[in-house]
Write an enzyme that holds these catalytic residues in place. Structure first.
Site, PDB file in Angstrom:
ATOM      1  N   GLU A 179      -6.538 -14.061   9.000  1.00  0.00           N
ATOM      2  CA  GLU A 179      -5.282 -13.587   8.389  1.00  0.00           C
ATOM      3  C   GLU A 179      -4.345 -13.136   9.482  1.00  0.00           C
ATOM      4  O   GLU A 179      -4.754 -12.454  10.418  1.00  0.00           O
ATOM      5  CB  GLU A 179      -5.513 -12.389   7.453  1.00  0.00           C
ATOM      6  CG  GLU A 179      -6.178 -12.721   6.160  1.00  0.00           C
ATOM      7  CD  GLU A 179      -6.282 -11.508   5.221  1.00  0.00           C
ATOM      8  OE1 GLU A 179      -5.403 -10.637   5.232  1.00  0.00           O
ATOM      9  OE2 GLU A 179      -7.285 -11.460   4.486  1.00  0.00           O
TER      10      GLU A 179
HETATM   11  P1  P53 Z   1      -0.278  -7.076   1.513  1.00  0.00           P
HETATM   12  C1  P53 Z   1      -3.204  -3.541   4.227  1.00  0.00           C
HETATM   13  C2  P53 Z   1      -3.099  -3.106   2.933  1.00  0.00           C
HETATM   14  C3  P53 Z   1      -3.698  -3.825   1.920  1.00  0.00           C
HETATM   15  C4  P53 Z   1      -4.434  -4.957   2.217  1.00  0.00           C
HETATM   16  O1  P53 Z   1      -1.362  -7.278   2.657  1.00  0.00           O
HETATM   17  C5  P53 Z   1      -4.515  -5.390   3.512  1.00  0.00           C
HETATM   18  C6  P53 Z   1      -3.882  -4.699   4.518  1.00  0.00           C
HETATM   19  C7  P53 Z   1      -3.900  -5.183   5.935  1.00  0.00           C
HETATM   20  O2  P53 Z   1      -4.948  -4.702   6.646  1.00  0.00           O
HETATM   21  O3  P53 Z   1      -5.268  -6.424   3.811  1.00  0.00           O
HETATM   22  C8  P53 Z   1      -5.046  -7.805   3.850  1.00  0.00           C
HETATM   23  O4  P53 Z   1      -0.595  -8.068   0.457  1.00  0.00           O
HETATM   24  C9  P53 Z   1      -5.843  -8.414   2.740  1.00  0.00           C
HETATM   25  C10 P53 Z   1      -5.050  -9.319   1.856  1.00  0.00           C
HETATM   26  C11 P53 Z   1      -3.622  -8.836   1.786  1.00  0.00           C
HETATM   27  C12 P53 Z   1      -3.013  -8.911   3.165  1.00  0.00           C
HETATM   28  O5  P53 Z   1      -3.722  -8.063   4.034  1.00  0.00           O
HETATM   29  O6  P53 Z   1      -0.450  -5.680   1.073  1.00  0.00           O
HETATM   30  O7  P53 Z   1      -7.010  -9.042   3.175  1.00  0.00           O
HETATM   31  O8  P53 Z   1      -5.693  -9.383   0.616  1.00  0.00           O
HETATM   32  O9  P53 Z   1      -2.847  -9.519   0.872  1.00  0.00           O
HETATM   33  C13 P53 Z   1      -1.556  -8.525   3.237  1.00  0.00           C
HETATM   34  O10 P53 Z   1       1.054  -7.341   2.133  1.00  0.00           O
END
Ligand code: P53
Length: 476
Positions: free
Chosen positions: A374
């Site tokens: 990611e």
């Molecule tokens: P979003 C932060 C907060 C929540 C999920 O995040 C997160 C993180 C980053 O460490 O993790 C990952 O959608 C996760 C995904 C997520 C992506 O970050 O809040 O593995 O599921 O969508 C991005 O912008």
């Protein structure tokens, strides 16, 4: 000769609950993601006790990938994806989590999905648990507070490995297992472990117990995978950010080291099969009585991972606080804004070099192949009247990160398996539940309030990424 290996796994990443929708179809049960409402930047998602009529649950429909996956995978193939990272919604296979037999309709869905990928020579990369535990296990068993949940997870993993081992080579057990190191926010224990903290309990003690059970569950799954088919590669998955000292004061330098330990010790257990001394000492000082048996410790040793999958979005700066003699880590109070980098509209600090830092750090610490599963830029996109989306900011973000990634391979010798940018097609934000925080190369007409045609449109970054892949990272 390109600087990246010829078989480099370029692709994109998603998670089932954030795009599939169809939350009740094919016998699927409710997951923890199905009981979280939409929030916004700075407004937490509400965790409800079941589905409450009248509330907005964005994951219920998401972008309806469940019915659009053929069209979407064709677009991924057009970009030249070599791999596609998704997760298996646990609740499609075991709707409540404690059934004795899996749900055939759910298994069949992923057979079809993986076949569709393989048709285009796209290698599926699969996370078993990506914030999708059955809500029933959270409610009735207390999630990973409960040792019994180890067996439920291991059974789910075994069913998946047996069914898909000929189709799926690359696996990961728990997504961002270390997010729960931040015990101040309710989102992380719920999504990682199906845990709702109770008033007055020591959150950290609960977290260490849950994480231990998950690490045992992960190790047992790795061992079983090898017995089923030794060709499968099973990795772990952690969220990584460099935590720079906010100044060169030695206290801040040491604080940054202690903070990194508190966010990354999970990796020591996954990779080395045992707890690092600093965590054992910490548990002792805090007098946390963790249920950790001899059998658990043996399982950890026998189920070490083959590679490290990780997410990279941002870096942080950290400072020591007053009256913190043990340099304990209190994430919410200690992180500082870094004046040397910019940030996204959601305040996520943009630091491409931090990716190279983490790739080097990981390699020095663990000496395993690593996989960037990611990385990405959540932004507000505008669909123009002519149906184009000009997302130069995303091209700039991804391009600058890819350049640093290539330096890590070419100049630093990092053993990097691949790169799957997050949310290769727009999907529901995990953190906020918004649609408007978009990551994709493909725009999906779906809005925060649930409206939209669900039609797909290529953004400018679509053609750009296609060229990046075709040139194996030479043309950025
Ligand atoms: P979003 C932060 C907060 C929540 C999920 O995040 C997160 C993180 C980053 O460490 O993790 C990952 O959608 C996760 C995904 C997520 C992506 O970050 O809040 O593995 O599921 O969508 C991005 O912008």
């Amino acid at each position: 000769m390109t600087k990246l290996p010829k078989n480099f796994l370029w692709g994109g990443a998603v998670a089932a609950h954030q795009l599939e929708g169809a939350y009740k179809e094919g016998g699927k049960g409710l997951s923890v993601a199905d009981v979280m409402t939409a929030g916004a930047n700075g407004v937490a998602r509400e965790i409800t006790d079941g589905v409450i009529p009248g509330k907005n649950y964005p994951n219920h429909e998401a972008i309806d990938f469940y019915h659009h996956y053929k069209e979407d995978i064709a677009l991924f193939a057009e970009m030249g994806f070599k791999c596609f990272r998704t997760s298996i919604a646990w609740t499609r296979i075991f709707p409540n989590g404690d059934e004795s037999e899996p749900n055939e309709a759910g298994l069949k869905f992923y057979d079809d999905l993986f076949d569709e990928c393989l048709k285009y020579d796209i290698e599926p990369v699969v996370t078993l648990s990506h914030f999708e535990m059955p809500f029933y296990l959270a409610k009735e068993y207390g999630g990973f507070r409960n040792r019994k949940v180890i067996d439920f997870f291991v059974k789910f993993a075994e069913v998946c490995f047996k069914r898909y081992h000929k189709k799926v080579k690359y696996w990961m057990t728990f997504n961002e297992i270390n997010n729960q190191a931040n015990v101040d926010m309710d989102f992380f224990p719920f999504t990682n472990s199906g845990i709702v903290y109770q008033e007055g309990e020591d959150r950290e003690a609960v977290m260490y117990q849950a994480a231990h059970y998950e690490l045992v569950a992960s190790a047992k799954a790795v061992k079983i995978a090898k017995e089923i088919n030794p060709e499968m590669m099973v990795g772990c998955m952690v969220a990584l950010s460099p935590l720079y000292p906010a100044t060169c004061h030695p206290d801040n330098g040491f604080m940054s080291l202690k903070a990194m330990q508190k966010r990354t010790w999970f990796l020591d257990v996954h990779v080395h099969g045992k707890y690092p001394n600093h965590i054992l000492k910490y548990l002792e000082r805090k007098q946390y009585q963790i249920d950790m048996t001899e059998d658990d410790l043996k399982a950890l040793e026998e189920g070490t991972v083959d590679y490290i999958g990780f997410s990279y979005y941002m870096s942080f700066a950290i400072e020591q606080l007053e009256n913190n003699p043990h340099f304990d880590y209190k994430e919410n109070d200690q992180l500082k804004k870094n004046p040397y980098v910019s940030a996204s509209d959601w305040g996520w600090q943009i630091d491409p070099q931090g990716l190279r830092y983490i790739l080097n750090w990981l390699t020095d610490m663990y000496h395993l192949p690593v996989f960037i599963v990611e990385n990405g830029f959540g932004a507000i996109d505008i669909l123009e009247d002519d149906l184009s989306v000009h997302d130069q900011y995303r091209i700039d973000f991804l391009g600058s990160h890819i350049k640093e990634m290539i330096k890590a391979v070419d100049e630093d010798g990092v053993d990097l398996m691949g790169y799957t940018p997050w949310g290769c097609i727009d999907l529901v934000s995990a953190g906020t539940g918004e649609m408007k925080k978009r990551y994709g190369f493909i725009y999906v007409d779906k809005n925060n309030d649930g409206s939209g045609t669900l039609k797909r449109y290529k953004k400018d970054s679509f053609g750009w990424y296609k060229e990046v892949i075709a040139s194996n990272g030479e043309n950025i």
